[in-house]
Design a protein around this motif. Structure first.
Motif, PDB file in Angstrom:
ATOM      1  N   ALA A   1      12.766  26.550 -32.272  1.00 16.92           N
ATOM      2  CA  ALA A   1      12.404  27.734 -32.531  1.00 16.92           C
ATOM      3  C   ALA A   1      11.743  28.148 -33.785  1.00 16.92           C
ATOM      4  CB  ALA A   1      13.467  28.876 -32.015  1.00 16.92           C
ATOM      5  N   VAL A   2      12.208  27.555 -34.746  1.00 16.54           N
ATOM      6  CA  VAL A   2      11.948  27.728 -36.352  1.00 16.54           C
ATOM      7  C   VAL A   2      10.854  26.829 -36.745  1.00 16.54           C
ATOM      8  CG1 VAL A   2      14.365  28.579 -36.866  1.00 16.54           C
ATOM      9  CG2 VAL A   2      13.631  26.181 -37.134  1.00 16.54           C
ATOM     10  N   LEU A   3      10.144  26.113 -35.867  1.00 17.12           N
ATOM     11  CA  LEU A   3       9.202  25.173 -36.292  1.00 17.12           C
ATOM     12  C   LEU A   3       7.930  26.075 -36.714  1.00 17.12           C
ATOM     13  CD1 LEU A   3       8.950  22.301 -33.887  1.00 17.12           C
ATOM     14  CD2 LEU A   3       9.707  22.151 -35.920  1.00 17.12           C
ATOM     15  N   PRO A   4       7.737  27.333 -36.354  1.00 18.60           N
ATOM     16  CA  PRO A   4       6.683  28.049 -37.110  1.00 18.60           C
ATOM     17  C   PRO A   4       6.483  28.027 -38.490  1.00 18.60           C
ATOM     18  CG  PRO A   4       7.326  29.123 -35.153  1.00 18.60           C
ATOM     19  CD  PRO A   4       8.229  28.030 -35.340  1.00 18.60           C
ATOM     20  N   VAL A   5       7.649  28.121 -39.202  1.00 17.76           N
ATOM     21  CA  VAL A   5       7.688  28.080 -40.564  1.00 17.76           C
ATOM     22  C   VAL A   5       7.127  26.842 -41.232  1.00 17.76           C
ATOM     23  CG1 VAL A   5       9.307  28.087 -42.802  1.00 17.76           C
ATOM     24  CG2 VAL A   5       9.835  29.385 -40.524  1.00 17.76           C
ATOM     25  N   THR A   6       7.522  25.742 -40.498  1.00 16.75           N
ATOM     26  CA  THR A   6       6.905  24.360 -41.066  1.00 16.75           C
ATOM     27  C   THR A   6       5.477  24.350 -40.646  1.00 16.75           C
ATOM     28  OG1 THR A   6       9.119  23.163 -40.360  1.00 16.75           O
ATOM     29  CG2 THR A   6       7.407  21.736 -40.682  1.00 16.75           C
ATOM     30  N   ALA A   7       5.029  24.842 -39.354  1.00 16.62           N
ATOM     31  CA  ALA A   7       3.774  24.694 -39.010  1.00 16.62           C
ATOM     32  C   ALA A   7       2.705  25.561 -39.666  1.00 16.62           C
ATOM     33  CB  ALA A   7       3.561  25.382 -37.558  1.00 16.62           C
ATOM     34  N   GLY A   8       3.366  26.742 -40.377  1.00 14.39           N
ATOM     35  CA  GLY A   8       2.485  27.392 -41.490  1.00 14.39           C
ATOM     36  C   GLY A   8       2.413  26.850 -42.642  1.00 14.39           C
ATOM     37  N   MET A   9       3.142  25.828 -43.006  1.00 14.07           N
ATOM     38  CA  MET A   9       3.237  25.101 -44.600  1.00 14.07           C
ATOM     39  C   MET A   9       2.286  23.951 -44.198  1.00 14.07           C
ATOM     40  SD  MET A   9       7.359  24.834 -45.804  1.00 14.07           S
ATOM     41  CE  MET A   9       6.849  23.766 -47.082  1.00 14.07           C
ATOM     42  N   LEU A  10       2.259  23.456 -43.034  1.00 11.15           N
ATOM     43  CA  LEU A  10       1.284  22.161 -42.482  1.00 11.15           C
ATOM     44  C   LEU A  10      -0.034  22.740 -42.671  1.00 11.15           C
ATOM     45  CD1 LEU A  10       3.222  20.316 -39.624  1.00 11.15           C
ATOM     46  CD2 LEU A  10       2.646  19.408 -41.820  1.00 11.15           C
ATOM     47  N   LEU A  11      -0.547  23.842 -42.098  1.00  9.81           N
ATOM     48  CA  LEU A  11      -1.606  24.125 -41.906  1.00  9.81           C
ATOM     49  C   LEU A  11      -2.401  24.713 -43.108  1.00  9.81           C
ATOM     50  CD1 LEU A  11      -1.783  26.175 -38.475  1.00  9.81           C
ATOM     51  CD2 LEU A  11      -2.575  23.935 -39.090  1.00  9.81           C
ATOM     52  N   LEU A  12      -1.415  25.360 -44.143  1.00  8.45           N
ATOM     53  CA  LEU A  12      -1.902  26.222 -45.160  1.00  8.45           C
ATOM     54  C   LEU A  12      -1.620  25.165 -46.490  1.00  8.45           C
ATOM     55  CD1 LEU A  12      -2.857  28.952 -46.068  1.00  8.45           C
ATOM     56  CD2 LEU A  12      -2.096  28.854 -43.589  1.00  8.45           C
ATOM     57  N   SER A  13      -0.981  24.038 -46.388  1.00  8.69           N
ATOM     58  CA  SER A  13      -0.994  23.130 -47.670  1.00  8.69           C
ATOM     59  C   SER A  13      -2.384  22.645 -48.195  1.00  8.69           C
ATOM     60  CB  SER A  13       0.033  21.847 -47.313  1.00  8.69           C
ATOM     61  OG  SER A  13       1.355  22.401 -47.291  1.00  8.69           O
ATOM     62  N   PRO A  14      -3.044  22.034 -47.242  1.00  7.27           N
ATOM     63  CA  PRO A  14      -4.618  21.624 -47.586  1.00  7.27           C
ATOM     64  C   PRO A  14      -5.383  22.729 -48.032  1.00  7.27           C
ATOM     65  CG  PRO A  14      -4.086  20.772 -45.467  1.00  7.27           C
ATOM     66  CD  PRO A  14      -3.020  21.741 -45.816  1.00  7.27           C
ATOM     67  N   VAL A  15      -5.369  23.829 -47.645  1.00 10.32           N
ATOM     68  CA  VAL A  15      -6.205  24.850 -47.959  1.00 10.32           C
ATOM     69  C   VAL A  15      -5.565  25.523 -49.329  1.00 10.32           C
ATOM     70  CG1 VAL A  15      -6.859  27.309 -47.435  1.00 10.32           C
ATOM     71  CG2 VAL A  15      -6.515  25.680 -45.488  1.00 10.32           C
ATOM     72  N   ALA A  16      -4.395  25.557 -49.636  1.00  5.96           N
ATOM     73  CA  ALA A  16      -3.734  25.645 -50.831  1.00  5.96           C
ATOM     74  C   ALA A  16      -4.224  24.936 -51.933  1.00  5.96           C
ATOM     75  CB  ALA A  16      -2.473  26.121 -50.799  1.00  5.96           C
ATOM     76  N   GLY A  17      -4.242  23.640 -51.798  1.00  8.23           N
ATOM     77  CA  GLY A  17      -4.809  22.774 -52.659  1.00  8.23           C
ATOM     78  C   GLY A  17      -6.322  22.825 -52.776  1.00  8.23           C
ATOM     79  N   SER A  18      -7.092  23.195 -51.988  1.00  3.64           N
ATOM     80  CA  SER A  18      -8.247  23.531 -52.366  1.00  3.64           C
ATOM     81  C   SER A  18      -8.591  24.678 -53.094  1.00  3.64           C
ATOM     82  CB  SER A  18      -9.381  23.317 -50.892  1.00  3.64           C
ATOM     83  OG  SER A  18     -10.507  23.878 -51.211  1.00  3.64           O
ATOM     84  N   LEU A  19      -8.129  25.682 -52.593  1.00  4.87           N
ATOM     85  CA  LEU A  19      -8.131  26.965 -53.474  1.00  4.87           C
ATOM     86  C   LEU A  19      -7.526  27.130 -54.732  1.00  4.87           C
ATOM     87  CD1 LEU A  19      -6.943  29.448 -50.665  1.00  4.87           C
ATOM     88  CD2 LEU A  19      -9.253  29.079 -51.262  1.00  4.87           C
ATOM     89  N   ALA A  20      -6.591  26.128 -55.046  1.00  6.15           N
ATOM     90  CA  ALA A  20      -5.794  26.201 -56.407  1.00  6.15           C
ATOM     91  C   ALA A  20      -7.010  25.638 -57.385  1.00  6.15           C
ATOM     92  CB  ALA A  20      -4.539  25.371 -56.358  1.00  6.15           C
ATOM     93  N   SER A  21      -7.543  24.750 -56.940  1.00  2.73           N
ATOM     94  CA  SER A  21      -8.607  24.262 -57.945  1.00  2.73           C
ATOM     95  C   SER A  21      -9.934  25.075 -58.195  1.00  2.73           C
ATOM     96  CB  SER A  21      -9.439  22.765 -57.466  1.00  2.73           C
ATOM     97  OG  SER A  21      -9.819  23.182 -56.204  1.00  2.73           O
TER      98      SER A  21
END
Length: 484
Positions: A310-330
């Protein structure tokens, strides 16, 4: 070897380092998640009491948090490659030995040694990446590293449940061994020695001793306060150790020529606010996962496995946004992205506050948890990058050790505080239902009391997140990295 071949290897090297550190992060974080699920099986095997069983987890958490800061400093002194290989080797060897532990006390001692090995791996990961990657592509590397950490958190409970139920509790630790051996060999082949990044300053023995007992006392008190009671002599002693030794530690560190914790970093606003924000982000996110898992077991009568799903949505949010965050941070300022990430997490917590209750909708709760995870991912990569790319290369281990230690402390403090807020106004019979779940329907009056407790704890997490937004916003503009 031709110049073209050398250039090709040089371009590939950062990604090869990332493959080394990713395997180390995967193993150390899987170790935490697998044991959370397998703990009842291990406890039954050793006939452990409730308090002793708690220390199977607590011993690792306590020493890992303290050792992270210490080994960050040692890495700066003696070189990151050497210490990383030592740490991963120790973690692997101890994982094998734990499966042969004859009693609970040997197991606890081995868990302490395992925590030291895990701390070495964690505290060297980000500095190794920062040394290897050019500044422009570093955020992408850090984003992938966060992604790997999220995957470990996602599959850890599944792996632990499988090994504990099918092959036996020993395999919860033994499965680390073949991957650890591969990781050590690959690190020896791949990582380059970089003596220029190390320092030969004196080892801060007084600082190490003081921080060990000060943080150890704090973690002991916060972890056991809600169980033993805040007036218990052990809890009081832990709090006194923290209150008395912390000012002494800070005084010594300020005057030391080669301090374990460079307090002058806190004299620079961008570092002080980045560290504070990292603590507050970890504080809020960790409690949300814990609170929602307990909520579904207590009021929805879910099993531990179902609550974990039931708490997997927290991890799912991290999984999906981590690559995007890396791209935006540059491309964008860390202050903007990190503050936006914390605000997104705060919005998720706000959704959860309204959704906790008898008429709650899991769909909306999932949206709230997803926002918390997504906001965390959007925060972590630029915030970490803003610290690591502007610090003196010779002190990256110290800087990252401090960041990792504060994140661990955020998890510990949030665990103790959130449980205290949930149970503070409940009678003993309902406190037991919070910790152990409840198999039968509760009277409406009891349900109301429990819901108020959960909402109070979530509201505290919301306040922490909003303070984090403010500390992130006032960090100042981005500075150029120092040459390395």
């Amino acid at each position: 070897m031709s110049t073209q071949q050398k250039e090709l290897i040089s371009r590939r090297y950062p990604w090869m380092v990332l493959s080394v550190t990713s395997l180390g992060v995967l193993l150390t974080l899987l170790n935490v998640g697998t044991l959370n699920v397998a703990l009842p099986v291990v406890s039954r095997h050793f006939h452990a009491t409730a308090i002793t069983a708690n220390w199977i987890l607590l011993s690792y958490m306590l020493f890992n948090t303290v050792f992270i800061l210490i080994f960050g400093r040692l890495a700066d002194m003696f070189g990151r490659r050497r210490l990383y290989i030592i740490g991963l080797s120790a973690f692997t060897i101890v994982s094998l030995l734990i499966g042969f532990a004859p009693n609970i006390w040997v197991l606890l001692v081995l868990r302490v040694v395992q925590a030291a090995g895990g701390a070495i791996v964690v505290t060297n990961t980000t500095p190794l990446l920062t040394d290897a990657f050019p500044e422009k592509s570093l955020p992408k590397g850090l984003g992938i590293n966060v992604l790997v950490a999220s995957v470990a958190q996602l599959v850890g409970p599944v792996v632990g449940g499988f090994f504990a139920s099918v092959l036996g509790w020993q395999w919860v630790f033994w499965f680390n061994v073949p991957f650890g051996v591969i990781g050590v060999i690959w690190a020896m082949i791949t990582l380059r020695s970089m003596p220029s990044t190390g320092t030969r300053e004196a080892f801060d023995l007084p600082g190490n001793i003081l921080i060990f007992f000060a943080l150890g006392g704090a973690i002991l008190a916060l972890s056991e306060g809600s169980t033993l009671g805040w007036g218990n002599p052990i809890v009081v002693a832990g709090l006194l150790a923290f209150v008395i030794l912390t000012p002494i530690f800070l005084h010594i560190e300020w005057r030391a020529k080669s301090p374990l914790m460079d307090l002058r970093l806190f004299g620079q606003r961008r570092y002080a606010m980045a560290y504070t924000s990292a603590f507050l982000n970890s504080f809020a996110r960790s409690a949300v996962v814990l609170l929602m898992a307990l909520y579904y077991q207590t009021l929805d009568h879910a099993s531990a496995f179902t609550a974990g799903l039931a708490v997997l949505p927290v991890t799912a949010g991290m999984l999906l946004l981590s690559p995007v965050a890396g791209s935006l941070a540059s491309r964008y300022d860390a202050r903007l992205l990190s503050s936006l990430g914390l605000a997104l997490s705060g919005l998720g917590v706000l959704v959860l506050i309204f959704e906790v209750g008898p008429a709650s909708s899991f769909a909306w709760a999932a949206v709230g948890m997803f926002l918390v995870g997504a906001g965390t991912a959007l925060f972590m990569t630029p915030n970490t990058s803003s610290i690591m790319t502007t610090i003196d290369p010779a002190h990256r281990g110290t800087a990252n050790g401090l960041r990792s230690m504060l994140q661990n402390m955020g998890q510990v403090v949030s665990t103790a505080l959130s449980l205290m807020l949930v149970t503070a106004s409940l009678p003993p019979r309902l406190q037991a239902s919070i910790y152990g779940g409840n198999a039968v329907a509760l009277p409406q009056r009891d349900v109301h009391l429990i819901v108020v407790g959960f909402r109070t704890a979530l509201f505290a997490m919301l306040i922490a997140t909003l303070i984090g937004v403010l500390t992130s916003l006032v960090r100042g503009q981005r500075k150029h990295a120092q040459a390395h």
